[in-house]
Design a protein around this motif. Structure first.
Motif, PDB file in Angstrom:
ATOM      1  N   ALA A  54       0.795  -1.226   0.000  1.00  0.00           N
ATOM      2  CA  ALA A  54       0.000   0.000   0.000  1.00  0.00           C
ATOM      3  C   ALA A  54       0.833   1.284   0.000  1.00  0.00           C
ATOM      4  O   ALA A  54       0.376   2.298  -0.511  1.00  0.00           O
ATOM      5  CB  ALA A  54      -0.948  -0.008   1.197  1.00  0.00           C
ATOM      6  N   GLY A  57      -0.978   4.343   0.721  1.00  0.00           N
ATOM      7  CA  GLY A  57      -2.399   4.001   0.623  1.00  0.00           C
ATOM      8  C   GLY A  57      -3.101   4.675  -0.539  1.00  0.00           C
ATOM      9  O   GLY A  57      -4.325   4.614  -0.649  1.00  0.00           O
ATOM     10  N   PHE A  73      -5.636  -2.550   3.539  1.00  0.00           N
ATOM     11  CA  PHE A  73      -4.310  -2.007   3.218  1.00  0.00           C
ATOM     12  C   PHE A  73      -3.247  -2.854   3.916  1.00  0.00           C
ATOM     13  O   PHE A  73      -3.321  -3.053   5.129  1.00  0.00           O
ATOM     14  CB  PHE A  73      -4.186  -0.552   3.688  1.00  0.00           C
ATOM     15  CG  PHE A  73      -5.130   0.400   3.022  1.00  0.00           C
ATOM     16  CD1 PHE A  73      -4.728   1.148   1.920  1.00  0.00           C
ATOM     17  CD2 PHE A  73      -6.427   0.571   3.498  1.00  0.00           C
ATOM     18  CE1 PHE A  73      -5.596   2.052   1.311  1.00  0.00           C
ATOM     19  CE2 PHE A  73      -7.298   1.474   2.898  1.00  0.00           C
ATOM     20  CZ  PHE A  73      -6.884   2.205   1.798  1.00  0.00           C
ATOM     21  N   ILE A  81       2.670   2.157   7.259  1.00  0.00           N
ATOM     22  CA  ILE A  81       1.442   1.949   8.037  1.00  0.00           C
ATOM     23  C   ILE A  81       1.020   3.247   8.730  1.00  0.00           C
ATOM     24  O   ILE A  81      -0.166   3.621   8.730  1.00  0.00           O
ATOM     25  CB  ILE A  81       1.648   0.814   9.067  1.00  0.00           C
ATOM     26  CG1 ILE A  81       1.880  -0.522   8.354  1.00  0.00           C
ATOM     27  CG2 ILE A  81       0.464   0.731  10.024  1.00  0.00           C
ATOM     28  CD1 ILE A  81       0.743  -0.977   7.463  1.00  0.00           C
ATOM     29  N   ILE A  84      -0.441   5.561   6.077  1.00  0.00           N
ATOM     30  CA  ILE A  84      -1.788   5.136   5.676  1.00  0.00           C
ATOM     31  C   ILE A  84      -2.812   5.610   6.704  1.00  0.00           C
ATOM     32  O   ILE A  84      -3.864   6.162   6.339  1.00  0.00           O
ATOM     33  CB  ILE A  84      -1.863   3.601   5.510  1.00  0.00           C
ATOM     34  CG1 ILE A  84      -1.005   3.147   4.332  1.00  0.00           C
ATOM     35  CG2 ILE A  84      -3.313   3.146   5.306  1.00  0.00           C
ATOM     36  CD1 ILE A  84      -0.720   1.650   4.317  1.00  0.00           C
ATOM     37  N   HIS A  85      -2.524   5.409   7.984  1.00  0.00           N
ATOM     38  CA  HIS A  85      -3.449   5.857   9.043  1.00  0.00           C
ATOM     39  C   HIS A  85      -3.663   7.373   8.972  1.00  0.00           C
ATOM     40  O   HIS A  85      -4.795   7.857   9.117  1.00  0.00           O
ATOM     41  CB  HIS A  85      -2.919   5.456  10.421  1.00  0.00           C
ATOM     42  CG  HIS A  85      -3.184   4.022  10.780  1.00  0.00           C
ATOM     43  ND1 HIS A  85      -4.449   3.522  10.958  1.00  0.00           N
ATOM     44  CD2 HIS A  85      -2.329   2.981  10.988  1.00  0.00           C
ATOM     45  CE1 HIS A  85      -4.384   2.240  11.273  1.00  0.00           C
ATOM     46  NE2 HIS A  85      -3.102   1.889  11.302  1.00  0.00           N
ATOM     47  N   ALA A  97     -11.901   1.034   6.146  1.00  0.00           N
ATOM     48  CA  ALA A  97     -10.574   0.464   5.904  1.00  0.00           C
ATOM     49  C   ALA A  97     -10.131  -0.468   7.020  1.00  0.00           C
ATOM     50  O   ALA A  97     -10.515  -0.328   8.177  1.00  0.00           O
ATOM     51  CB  ALA A  97      -9.561   1.592   5.744  1.00  0.00           C
ATOM     52  N   VAL A  99      -6.205  -1.904   8.157  1.00  0.00           N
ATOM     53  CA  VAL A  99      -4.782  -1.670   7.884  1.00  0.00           C
ATOM     54  C   VAL A  99      -3.958  -2.667   8.688  1.00  0.00           C
ATOM     55  O   VAL A  99      -4.125  -2.787   9.900  1.00  0.00           O
ATOM     56  CB  VAL A  99      -4.370  -0.225   8.266  1.00  0.00           C
ATOM     57  CG1 VAL A  99      -2.912   0.027   7.880  1.00  0.00           C
ATOM     58  CG2 VAL A  99      -5.289   0.795   7.601  1.00  0.00           C
ATOM     59  N   TYR A 100      -3.078  -3.393   7.993  1.00  0.00           N
ATOM     60  CA  TYR A 100      -2.256  -4.403   8.650  1.00  0.00           C
ATOM     61  C   TYR A 100      -0.802  -4.268   8.222  1.00  0.00           C
ATOM     62  O   TYR A 100      -0.511  -4.092   7.029  1.00  0.00           O
ATOM     63  CB  TYR A 100      -2.735  -5.812   8.292  1.00  0.00           C
ATOM     64  CG  TYR A 100      -4.162  -6.083   8.688  1.00  0.00           C
ATOM     65  CD1 TYR A 100      -4.518  -6.297  10.019  1.00  0.00           C
ATOM     66  CD2 TYR A 100      -5.166  -6.117   7.722  1.00  0.00           C
ATOM     67  CE1 TYR A 100      -5.835  -6.535  10.381  1.00  0.00           C
ATOM     68  CE2 TYR A 100      -6.490  -6.362   8.063  1.00  0.00           C
ATOM     69  CZ  TYR A 100      -6.817  -6.568   9.397  1.00  0.00           C
ATOM     70  OH  TYR A 100      -8.115  -6.796   9.760  1.00  0.00           O
ATOM     71  N   ARG A 101       0.085  -4.390   9.197  1.00  0.00           N
ATOM     72  CA  ARG A 101       1.511  -4.458   8.885  1.00  0.00           C
ATOM     73  C   ARG A 101       1.887  -5.930   8.752  1.00  0.00           C
ATOM     74  O   ARG A 101       1.829  -6.688   9.728  1.00  0.00           O
ATOM     75  CB  ARG A 101       2.335  -3.778   9.988  1.00  0.00           C
ATOM     76  CG  ARG A 101       3.817  -3.723   9.644  1.00  0.00           C
ATOM     77  CD  ARG A 101       4.630  -3.063  10.738  1.00  0.00           C
ATOM     78  NE  ARG A 101       6.047  -3.078  10.387  1.00  0.00           N
ATOM     79  CZ  ARG A 101       7.033  -2.772  11.222  1.00  0.00           C
ATOM     80  NH1 ARG A 101       6.746  -2.407  12.466  1.00  0.00           N
ATOM     81  NH2 ARG A 101       8.284  -2.819  10.815  1.00  0.00           N
TER      82      ARG A 101
END
Length: 199
Positions: A54, A57, A73, A81, A84-85, A97, A99-101
Motif C-alpha cells: 500500500a 495508501g 491495506f 502503516i 496510511i493511518h 478500511a 490496515v495491517y503491517r
C-alpha cells in the motif's frame, strides 16, 4: 512528492495525501493512476479492494473515493502503516478500511483463512523486489479474487509477466513511460492466453 500525491476523482477529489518518508516507496503518478482507473472503472458501486503493497495508501484510497465500499491495506514498513493511518484520518475513510503491517505472502495466507474475496487487488511492489507471478499464483490458489474481479499489476516495462498464472489470465496491458499496467481476471471458458496490447 509534489502534485503526485492527491486524490484525482470521486467523493474526495483534490484532497492531498501524505507521502511515505524516505525513498523506499514509489508513488503512482497522477498520469498512471488516472489511466489505471479509466481501465478498471473509473467509478465503482461497492465492492472490496485490497492494496497489497500500500505504501501511502494512495491506490486504495482512490478506489474508496471512487465508490469501493471497503479496502484492506497491507504494508510491511512501519512508516508506511503510519502514513496510511494519517491519510485515512485526513480523508475520513477509517471506518471503510482495515490496515495491517505484514509481509505480502503472509497477508494473502491470512486473508485466505477469512474466506474473503476482492473486487480489485492492487499489486504495486517496489520494482527491485517484485515477485508478481508468485503473488498472482497465491491469489489464484487462495481464490481471493471475486468472479468479476481484477488484479492490477504495476511493474517496470523490463518485466515480462506470464499471460496465464494459475486461474488468472492477463487480458490487457498498457504502457506509460517506464511503467506497465497489466490487468488479470479469472479464467473463463472462452479465455485464451492471447493478449490485447496497447504498447
Amino acid at each position: 512528492m509534489g502534485d503526485r500525491m492527491r486524490i484525482i476523482a470521486g467523493v474526495h477529489k483534490g484532497l492531498r495525501l501524505k507521502a511515505v518518508p524516505g525513498s523506499g516507496t514509489r508513488p503512482t503518478t497522477d498520469k498512471v493512476k488516472e489511466a489505471l482507473f479509466s481501465m478498471i472503472g473509473p467509478f465503482f458501486s461497492g465492492g472490496k479492494a485490497l492494496d497489497l503493497y500500500a505504501g501511502s495508501g494512495g491506490l486504495g484510497i482512490e478506489a474508496l473515493s471512487r465508490g469501493m465500499e471497503t479496502c484492506v491495506f497491507i504494508d510491511s514498513a512501519k512508516q508506511a502503516i503510519e502514513t496510511i493511518h494519517t491519510n485515512l484520518s485526513h480523508t475520513k475513510l477509517i471506518e471503510q478500511a482495515e490496515v495491517y503491517r505484514n509481509d505480502a505472502s503472509r497477508a494473502l495466507q491470512a486473508l485466505a483463512k477469512r474466506d474473503v474475496q476482492f473486487s480489485i487487488v492492487f499489486l504495486d511492489p517496489p520494482y527491485a523486489k517484485q515477485s508478481l507471478e508468485k503473488l498472482l499464483s497465491s491469489i489464484a490458489e487462495y481464490n481471493l479474487l471475486a468472479d468479476e474481479g481484477i488484479v492490477v499489476c504495476e511493474h517496470d516495462r523490463a518485466v515480462s509477466l506470464q499471460k496465464c498464472v494459475g486461474t488468472l489470465v492477463c487480458h490487457r496491458e498498457a504502457l506509460y513511460g517506464q511503467t506497465v499496467i497489466s490487468l488479470y481476471r479469472k479464467e473463463k471458458k472462452d479465455d485464451t492466453c492471447d493478449l490485447r496490447r496497447e504498447f
